[in-house]
Structure formats: structure tokens, C-alpha cells
Design a protein around this motif. Structure first.
Motif, PDB file in Angstrom:
ATOM      1  N   LYS A   5       0.814  -1.202   0.000  1.00  0.00           N
ATOM      2  CA  LYS A   5       0.000   0.000   0.000  1.00  0.00           C
ATOM      3  C   LYS A   5       0.854   1.261   0.000  1.00  0.00           C
ATOM      4  O   LYS A   5       0.451   2.297  -0.499  1.00  0.00           O
ATOM      5  N   LYS A   6       2.076   1.142   0.518  1.00  0.00           N
ATOM      6  CA  LYS A   6       2.881   2.353   0.751  1.00  0.00           C
ATOM      7  C   LYS A   6       3.493   2.939  -0.514  1.00  0.00           C
ATOM      8  O   LYS A   6       3.746   4.119  -0.590  1.00  0.00           O
ATOM      9  N   LYS A   7       3.768   2.080  -1.485  1.00  0.00           N
ATOM     10  CA  LYS A   7       4.472   2.547  -2.665  1.00  0.00           C
ATOM     11  C   LYS A   7       3.491   2.640  -3.831  1.00  0.00           C
ATOM     12  O   LYS A   7       2.595   1.815  -3.975  1.00  0.00           O
ATOM     13  N   ALA A   8       3.701   3.620  -4.694  1.00  0.00           N
ATOM     14  CA  ALA A   8       2.826   3.777  -5.857  1.00  0.00           C
ATOM     15  C   ALA A   8       2.856   2.511  -6.696  1.00  0.00           C
ATOM     16  O   ALA A   8       3.910   1.903  -6.888  1.00  0.00           O
TER      17      ALA A   8
END
Lengths: 119, 119, 119, 119
Positions: A5-8
Motif C-alpha cells: 500500500k505504501k508505494k505507488a
DNA sequence: GTGGTCTAGACCACG
DNA sequence: GTGGTCTAGACCACC
């Protein structure tokens, strides 16, 4: 393919392509999956794959041939290594050393952990 | 204090506070700078500091006392260590090992690099 | 939607969302109104809705999907019930029993009141 | 005396005083602890106690006699009962009924819970 | 003085 | 279009 979820997402796709090239699963000059194909494959909006490809093209890791598709670029391996290495030296490593200091972890423990993993 | 562009400022402020606690510059039960004070100090909008503090309170690292200020929570050290350690083990380390594999770097080189840094 | 003065608006919004989920008007996995949409709807600043949503995400009741929107989380119903139930048992109920004791009210009167309401 | 974080301290002090009066531990016309005395007792800023007393005076529950101290007012019991009863009927009870509906709890369970408590 | 909430408006990255 | 961050400034309650 499942995404953090944290990285594009487009960056995670780019990472994936890079990885295939570094592992030499995909060789220089060879065609890679089309935007649509990959989009269907990994359940993602085609725009997002497009963006990943555009990003990689800018980094000279893949190139497009109009109407035909995307191909692994000349010297892709070298460029990819450079990018990953740069990240590794200027981001991952310092970040790890900092955390080690804060946590009072010594390098021996890391080595140990590493050896464990290999088994 | 200067901020990286990639990470949200409020998270960098939170990291900073965490760091002070881990280094035991700020001790459990002691007051930390007020929202406004820190905001002026690091040239940032008070709302942004507030957000960082709220975030840390959620994580049980600091506590608020009505009309008085924020304080380092009981067991803050333990909670902070847990959070940083979790990140380290489940993010930083795997990330590093993966990069090492892709780049063909061996653990010895990391140790060497580490020793260099210490000097 | 009209707000009480005593409780923060963003918490009242969170309560409202929770309520929709508990009543199963909004189902797990389904999209909920976008931040801007809801903001217009209830005549509130988007930041305030955002804050409510962030709060609920922290509680694992809703989830965000980059560039798409917020969705009712997996197990949202369970988490929401837990939270409300906890409040009920450890706050509402003791508070009521205490008041009853101070006022010399007996449980029968409460039951009576309850039955009246149902009609 | 230990305070909840959610409610203003001065209100919790007021609640405490009210409680003593309702339980008839403190009788009408009798002197109650001085501001300073109580402040020291419960480890609180005297201003905060002062505020609680001012609040109670406004509600006609205590009254001040200059230079002497605070006393439980005439009809304090009646006023206190009214206030608590009002809160009970218009806040606590509706709040409880709402939670019961959301949680699918029936009144029988409340009665049961209540009987258990008494033992 | 302290924390805390809300608004308004701008700007960015993502899909 | 979506979420997310930040600023500026106002206002409130609390200690």
C-alpha cells in the motif's frame, strides 16, 4: 501480483520489470508484455502500466517501437544496475545503519541473519 | 531541520521525536516542546507539528495533558523500539537483501562498508 | 446532517459512517462516498471528512485505495461492533448505573421507559 | 483521585462534589473543603478547583461566604438531582438505547447485567 | 500559556 | 476524478 500500500503501484510495476531484466529472465532487445496484456494480467488500470513503462523508458531501460510494442533496451542491464545500486548505497544502506544505531544492533547480527536466510 | 521531499513532513517530525526518545535525550515522563514552540523552531506550521504529535500519541509514544503540554509516555522507549524494530525486520532488511541479490553483492562488502563508516 | 456542539465534528462523521456499516447499509468491500462528495453533502470542509476517514482507517473500519476512493474494510462489521461494544460496556453502562444509584432509580423504570420508546 | 482523560478535570471535580452531596456525605449548609485544601488533596492546580466551584455556584449547588469558604447551598440536593436527572434522561439514556439498537442488544440483557452487578 | 478543532485554499501524486 | 499534505488564520476550552 499483489501490491504494497505504501508505494505507488506504477513504481512497483517498474520494479518488477527491472527485476526480470536484472535476473536476465527478460533479455536485451526482446519484447516485453504489451501494456494491455500486463494490465489484464496483474489486474490494474492500463494507464498505470503505461505510466510504469513511460517511467522505464525515461530511464533508458525499455524502449518503444511504434505499433509493435516495448522492448528491453540496449544496455538495459547496465542502466538498471546503476539505478538499483544508487538507491542501495544512498538510501537503503544509510537507512539501515541509522536504524541499527538507534536499536543498538551490531553488524554481526545482520550477518548472522543473512546466513540464516540463505539456508 | 531540513526535510526530505519524499516523506511527509509530519512523519519526519515524528521520526525526529522518536529518535530523541530512543537516544534517551528525552526521558519518559518529561515534557517535550509544545506544539507552537517546536513549530517555530523548525519553521513549520503548528498544524503539522500537531499532526505529528497526534500520530505519536496514537502509537503510545507520547501523551497529552490538558492545557499543560505533551509528555514522553510511560514505556515510550519500549513502544518506539518495537515500531522501529518491526520496520527494520520486515521492511529495511528484506529490501536490502533483495537488492543485494539483484546486484550480486555479498555480505562481506556490507560489513566492510559498515566498518569504513565507523571511522 | 446537524452536529452536536459537544463532540468534535469529525468524530460525529466517524460515528455516522460506523452506524451505516453496523446497520449494513454500507457493505464490506463496497465503496463509500468520496471525501469531497461527503463534504459537500453534509456542508463541511473536506479536511474534516478526511480526518474522520483517516480516523476510521486507523481503526481498520475502512480502507483507502490509491486514486480510487475509500472502501468498507474486510471485517469492518466485527471491528465496529467491538469498538461500540467496548464503549457500551465500559462507559455507557457504568455511567448509567452510577446515575441510577445517585438518583435512586430502579431498573424497572428503565425497562418501562424502554418499552414506551418502542411504541 | 484519578481523572479520565476525556472529560475536563474541573467537571470531574464538580461531579465529585455533586456526588458527595447526593450521597448526603456533605449536608446542606455545611462547609466543604477550601479551594487550596482540595487542590493539594487531589494534586491539581488551584485554578482548576476554583473553576469547578464557580461552576457549581452558578448551578446553585454551593455558595461562597467571603473570607470563610464554600458551603453546600440551600436546596442543593434538589438542584443536584435535577441536573443529574436531566443529563440522565436526555443524554445517557438515549445514548444507551441507540447503542443497544446498533449492537442488537435487548433490554433483558441489561437487566441481567444489572442484577449481576448488585451481588 | 497549553492542546484541539475547523475552515479555506493551494498543491501534489495517483489511477 | 481520487486521496493526501501543508499553510494560514481563526476560535475554543482548559490549566
Amino acid at each position: 501480483m499483489d501490491f504494497e500500500k505504501k508505494k505507488a503501484i506504477y513504481l512497483q510495476i517498474a520494479d518488477y520489470v527491472c527485476e526480470q531484466i536484472l535476473l536476465q529472465n527478460w533479455l536485451e532487445g526482446k519484447k516485453i508484455p504489451s501494456v494491455r496484456e500486463l494490465a489484464v494480467d496483474i489486474q490494474v488500470n492500463p494507464n498505470t502500466v503505461m505510466r510504469a513503462y513511460a517511467y522505464l523508458e525515461e530511464k533508458n531501460i525499455i524502449e518503444t517501437q511504434r505499433g509493435i510494442g516495448y522492448f528491453v533496451a540496449n544496455l538495459a542491464l547496465k542502466h538498471a544496475v546503476n539505478i538499483v545500486k544508487h538507491e542501495f548505497i544512498f538510501q537503503d544502506l544509510p537507512q539501515m545503519f541509522k536504524s541499527m544505531k538507534l536499536l543498538g544492533i551490531e553488524i554481526d547480527q545482520i550477518v548472522e541473519h543473512y546466513e540464516m536466510r540463505k539456508k
